[in-house]
Design an enzyme around this catalytic site. Structure first.
Site, PDB file in Angstrom:
ATOM      1  N   SER A 167      -5.012   2.768   4.010  1.00 55.63           N
ATOM      2  CA  SER A 167      -5.191   2.119   2.711  1.00 55.63           C
ATOM      3  C   SER A 167      -5.345   0.605   2.902  1.00 55.63           C
ATOM      4  CB  SER A 167      -3.979   2.437   1.812  1.00 55.63           C
ATOM      5  OG  SER A 167      -4.123   1.836   0.562  1.00 55.63           O
ATOM      6  N   HIS A 184       7.535  -7.001  -2.287  1.00 54.23           N
ATOM      7  CA  HIS A 184       7.206  -6.506  -0.945  1.00 54.23           C
ATOM      8  C   HIS A 184       8.154  -7.132   0.084  1.00 54.23           C
ATOM      9  CE1 HIS A 184       3.534  -4.573  -2.157  1.00 54.23           C
ATOM     10  NE2 HIS A 184       2.818  -5.653  -2.321  1.00 54.23           N
ATOM     11  N   LYS A 201       0.809  -1.233   0.000  1.00 54.78           N
ATOM     12  CA  LYS A 201       0.000   0.000   0.000  1.00 54.78           C
ATOM     13  C   LYS A 201       0.837   1.276   0.000  1.00 54.78           C
ATOM     14  CE  LYS A 201      -3.468  -1.358  -0.493  1.00 54.78           C
ATOM     15  NZ  LYS A 201      -3.850  -2.233  -1.657  1.00 54.78           N
TER      16      LYS A 201
HETATM   17  S1  PPS Z   1      -0.463  -3.097  -3.172  1.00 58.24           S
HETATM   18  O1  PPS Z   1      -1.685  -3.871  -2.770  1.00 58.24           O
HETATM   19  O2  PPS Z   1       0.606  -3.236  -2.174  1.00 58.24           O
HETATM   20  O3  PPS Z   1      -0.025  -3.423  -4.527  1.00 58.24           O
HETATM   21  O4  PPS Z   1      -0.948  -1.571  -3.127  1.00 58.24           O
HETATM   22  P1  PPS Z   1      -0.106  -0.326  -3.656  1.00 58.24           P
HETATM   23  O5  PPS Z   1      -0.250  -0.199  -5.113  1.00 58.24           O
HETATM   24  O6  PPS Z   1       1.268  -0.345  -3.089  1.00 58.24           O
HETATM   25  O7  PPS Z   1      -0.876   0.875  -2.936  1.00 58.24           O
HETATM   26  C1  PPS Z   1      -2.193   1.221  -3.244  1.00 58.24           C
HETATM   27  C2  PPS Z   1      -2.350   2.691  -2.877  1.00 58.24           C
HETATM   28  O8  PPS Z   1      -1.663   3.502  -3.847  1.00 58.24           O
HETATM   29  C3  PPS Z   1      -2.590   4.418  -4.406  1.00 58.24           C
HETATM   30  N1  PPS Z   1      -2.223   4.762  -5.795  1.00 58.24           N
HETATM   31  C4  PPS Z   1      -2.033   6.041  -6.204  1.00 58.24           C
HETATM   32  N2  PPS Z   1      -2.085   7.205  -5.538  1.00 58.24           N
HETATM   33  C5  PPS Z   1      -1.878   8.346  -6.246  1.00 58.24           C
HETATM   34  N3  PPS Z   1      -1.628   8.367  -7.574  1.00 58.24           N
HETATM   35  C6  PPS Z   1      -1.553   7.211  -8.283  1.00 58.24           C
HETATM   36  N4  PPS Z   1      -1.319   7.267  -9.589  1.00 58.24           N
HETATM   37  C7  PPS Z   1      -1.763   5.974  -7.594  1.00 58.24           C
HETATM   38  N5  PPS Z   1      -1.778   4.668  -7.964  1.00 58.24           N
HETATM   39  C8  PPS Z   1      -2.055   3.953  -6.850  1.00 58.24           C
HETATM   40  C9  PPS Z   1      -3.913   3.683  -4.295  1.00 58.24           C
HETATM   41  O9  PPS Z   1      -5.012   4.535  -4.514  1.00 58.24           O
HETATM   42  C10 PPS Z   1      -3.808   3.127  -2.882  1.00 58.24           C
HETATM   43  O10 PPS Z   1      -3.898   4.152  -1.884  1.00 58.24           O
HETATM   44  P2  PPS Z   1      -5.248   4.611  -1.184  1.00 58.24           P
HETATM   45  O11 PPS Z   1      -4.814   5.538  -0.077  1.00 58.24           O
HETATM   46  O12 PPS Z   1      -5.929   3.399  -0.666  1.00 58.24           O
HETATM   47  O13 PPS Z   1      -6.037   5.342  -2.239  1.00 58.24           O
END
Ligand code: PPS
Length: 288
Positions: A130, A100, A45
């Site tokens: 998240s 991860h 996340k």
């Molecule tokens: S995972 O399950 O570990 O693969 O998740 P991960 O991709 O690491 O994290 C998901 C969060 O990243 C946000 N996200 C973004 N935020 C801003 N801009 C972009 N382009 C973007 N892409 C992914 C996603 O919305 C999740 O955060 P939250 O706070 O839940 O919205």
């Protein structure tokens, strides 16, 4: 390798069984890292999917075809997950790979290689929020319980990939020298082009200003949300229910303020501070 319910326990680390098996972890251990492989490492996340959107075009001169035609998990696979053995051999070089895993879980070939790593960290309070919503929409994870209960789970590391503090500290190993670049999710939100420039310099690559604009535009939260190769809408609803909480949920910094009571905030901050003591790691959100 112990296991119970939805998770297996691998060297003390809880991993969701849906994507991690004995075979996938053997594959990880025996994987031959190439010197030109590029890893994006994250605690869950913290920006993994975002890196899966950004890295292929940064490495291939700005071509967005893979981002538009290949699901993120096959485009930039997780080294520890089951898809790795299926797709990694077929990826064009240089390969972009996500993980991860904490530092000491990397395969032995990684430590002998010159492969570069981009470590993305995010404010752990937003990581927790998240993750809390992710646990509600993903049927392959435990029910998170109440927010208060989930804070305890997070702080004790009784969830996938263990404690946030252990993860970030593990990747500060001085052995990595200039093979690693540290960035934050918050910097990406603030000025994505600047971070993309930093990544390119770190990887010794160049991109025209026009291509850089294209990559930055493709990977905005808004555009990723409608890219079905990246928004997890291809996953059946009984596995990930985007109606309960979308995978690409809010994409902002500071949502923790809408979830933490002052008491929970004080408790969380005290535990994290204590565990980070003596590490010399400073994050922009430390004073938040
Ligand atoms: S995972 O399950 O570990 O693969 O998740 P991960 O991709 O690491 O994290 C998901 C969060 O990243 C946000 N996200 C973004 N935020 C801003 N801009 C972009 N382009 C973007 N892409 C992914 C996603 O919305 C999740 O955060 P939250 O706070 O839940 O919205």
């Amino acid at each position: 390798m112990a296991e119970s319910g939805l998770y297996m326990v691998y060297r003390g680390l809880m991993l969701p069984k849906v994507a991690h098996t004995e075979e996938s972890l053997n594959f990880l251990q025996n994987f031959r890292v190439e010197d030109d492989d590029v890893f994006a490492v994250t605690y869950p996340k913290s920006g993994t999917t975002w890196m899966q959107e950004i890295l292929p075009p940064l490495l291939n001169g700005g071509d967005l075809t893979s981002v538009e035609t290949i699901p993120n998990w096959d485009r930039v696979p997780w080294l520890e997950e089951t898809r790795a053995s299926v797709v990694l051999d077929k990826l064009p070089s240089p390969r972009a790979i996500v993980s991860h895993m904490p530092y000491n879980f990397m395969p032995s070939s990684f430590f002998k290689s010159k492969a570069k790593v981009i470590y993305v960290a995010r404010n752990p309070k937003d990581v927790l929020v998240s993750s809390f919503h992710f646990h509600q929409m993903a049927s392959f994870l435990d029910d998170p319980g109440t927010f208060e209960e989930f804070v305890d789970k997070f702080l004790s590391g009784k969830l996938l990939f263990g404690k946030w503090t252990d993860h970030v500290k593990s990747w500060r190993n001085p052995e990595l020298g200039d093979r690693i670049l540290y960035i934050t999710y918050e910097e990406m939100l603030q000025d994505l082009r600047e971070v993309l420039g930093r990544i390119l310099r770190f990887l010794g690559r160049e991109l025209s200003a026009e291509a850089l604009d294209r990559v930055a535009n493709r990977s905005t939260f808004k555009n990723m949300k409608t890219n079905k190769m990246s928004n997890y809408s291809l996953v059946p609803e009984n596995i990930m229910d985007n109606k309960k909480s979308p995978f690409l949920r809010k994409g902002i910094a500071g949502d923790w303020k809408n979830h933490f009571s002052p008491e929970l905030d004080a408790k969380f901050t005290a535990v994290v501070r204590e565990e980070m003591k003596g590490s010399n790691i400073r994050f922009p959100w430390d004073e938040d």
